[in-house]
Design an enzyme around this catalytic site. Structure first.
Site, PDB file in Angstrom:
ATOM      1  N   CYS A  34     -17.609  23.558  86.779  1.00  0.00           N
ATOM      2  CA  CYS A  34     -16.734  23.480  85.364  1.00  0.00           C
ATOM      3  C   CYS A  34     -15.900  24.435  84.396  1.00  0.00           C
ATOM      4  O   CYS A  34     -14.636  23.751  84.330  1.00  0.00           O
ATOM      5  CB  CYS A  34     -17.133  22.086  84.453  1.00  0.00           C
ATOM      6  SG  CYS A  34     -16.578  20.181  85.333  1.00  0.00           S
ATOM      7  N   HIS A  42     -10.853  16.001  89.419  1.00  0.00           N
ATOM      8  CA  HIS A  42     -10.867  14.824  89.947  1.00  0.00           C
ATOM      9  C   HIS A  42     -10.220  14.526  90.123  1.00  0.00           C
ATOM     10  O   HIS A  42      -8.729  14.220  89.460  1.00  0.00           O
ATOM     11  CB  HIS A  42     -11.841  14.790  88.512  1.00  0.00           C
ATOM     12  CG  HIS A  42     -13.109  16.067  87.965  1.00  0.00           C
ATOM     13  ND1 HIS A  42     -14.084  15.612  88.516  1.00  0.00           N
ATOM     14  CD2 HIS A  42     -13.028  16.920  87.418  1.00  0.00           C
ATOM     15  CE1 HIS A  42     -14.847  16.872  88.000  1.00  0.00           C
ATOM     16  NE2 HIS A  42     -13.964  17.290  87.002  1.00  0.00           N
ATOM     17  N   ASP A  80      -1.044  13.116  85.392  1.00  0.00           N
ATOM     18  CA  ASP A  80      -1.107  12.301  87.211  1.00  0.00           C
ATOM     19  C   ASP A  80      -0.488  13.883  87.649  1.00  0.00           C
ATOM     20  O   ASP A  80       0.670  14.216  87.831  1.00  0.00           O
ATOM     21  CB  ASP A  80      -0.641  11.218  87.949  1.00  0.00           C
ATOM     22  CG  ASP A  80      -1.172  11.186  89.296  1.00  0.00           C
ATOM     23  OD1 ASP A  80      -2.374  11.117  89.895  1.00  0.00           O
ATOM     24  OD2 ASP A  80      -0.248  10.425  89.595  1.00  0.00           O
ATOM     25  N   HIS A  81      -1.231  14.426  88.705  1.00  0.00           N
ATOM     26  CA  HIS A  81      -1.064  16.073  89.295  1.00  0.00           C
ATOM     27  C   HIS A  81      -0.475  16.877  88.245  1.00  0.00           C
ATOM     28  O   HIS A  81      -0.288  17.478  88.530  1.00  0.00           O
ATOM     29  CB  HIS A  81      -0.064  15.793  90.536  1.00  0.00           C
ATOM     30  CG  HIS A  81      -0.520  14.379  91.445  1.00  0.00           C
ATOM     31  ND1 HIS A  81      -0.751  13.353  92.072  1.00  0.00           N
ATOM     32  CD2 HIS A  81      -0.540  15.110  92.726  1.00  0.00           C
ATOM     33  CE1 HIS A  81      -1.113  13.118  92.631  1.00  0.00           C
ATOM     34  NE2 HIS A  81      -1.258  14.398  93.427  1.00  0.00           N
ATOM     35  N   GLU A 125     -14.918   9.239  85.153  1.00  0.00           N
ATOM     36  CA  GLU A 125     -14.724  11.687  85.452  1.00  0.00           C
ATOM     37  C   GLU A 125     -14.791  10.936  87.501  1.00  0.00           C
ATOM     38  O   GLU A 125     -14.679  12.588  88.182  1.00  0.00           O
ATOM     39  CB  GLU A 125     -15.100  12.493  85.292  1.00  0.00           C
ATOM     40  CG  GLU A 125     -14.404  13.799  85.281  1.00  0.00           C
ATOM     41  CD  GLU A 125     -14.984  14.710  84.708  1.00  0.00           C
ATOM     42  OE1 GLU A 125     -13.585  15.090  83.101  1.00  0.00           O
ATOM     43  OE2 GLU A 125     -16.205  15.387  84.242  1.00  0.00           O
TER      44      GLU A 125
END
Ligand code: NI
Length: 136
Positions: A34, A42, A80-81, A125
């Site tokens: 990570c 994720h 998001d994205h 996650e």
């Protein structure tokens, strides 16, 4: 009678976990893959739960369409994205762990939900790792 209603949502996001005050070696030791400086993604699964009395007029604790729209505007559009470290202001100096993402989501939604209702965030996650935060 206090009843809990929940809405599920989803977002994909990239992050890197690291402490900028630590050496690369110490970050690698703590965060492993990570800490990869090239980021990784994720598929986050989010459950937003609201607890309160049933409104005798509507039969609802909360209109789920309102909750759905709040999640869309406050969480999905913001995260998001996105690269959480680089594109989401809350994580400029805050490590984007599932713990911290949950707290940020709670802080964004809390002012928008009636104070008579309790709010709890559950964030997956991975399918096996998830955290919960209810503002305590
Ligand atoms: Ni990660």
């Amino acid at each position: 009678m206090r009843v809990t209603v929940s809405r599920k949502a989803h977002f994909n996001a990239a992050h890197r976990l690291y402490n900028c005050d630590w050496s690369d070696e110490r970050n690698d030791a703590m965060f492993g893959k990570c800490a990869n400086p090239h980021f990784h993604g994720h598929n986050y699964e989010l459950i937003v739960s609201v607890t309160g009395e049933i409104d005798p007029e509507t039969g609802y604790v909360m209109d789920m369409k309102v909750l759905k729209d709040l999640i869309a505007s406050e969480v999905e559009e913001a995260f998001d994205h996105k690269n959480l470290n680089e594109q989401v202001p809350e994580f400029k100096t805050l490590n984007p762990t599932a713990e911290n993402i949950s707290v940020v989501i709670w802080q964004k939604l809390r002012p928008l939900i009636p104070t008579s209702l309790d709010l709890e965030i559950t964030l997956y996650e991975t399918p096996r790792n998830y955290v919960t935060f209810k503002g305590e």
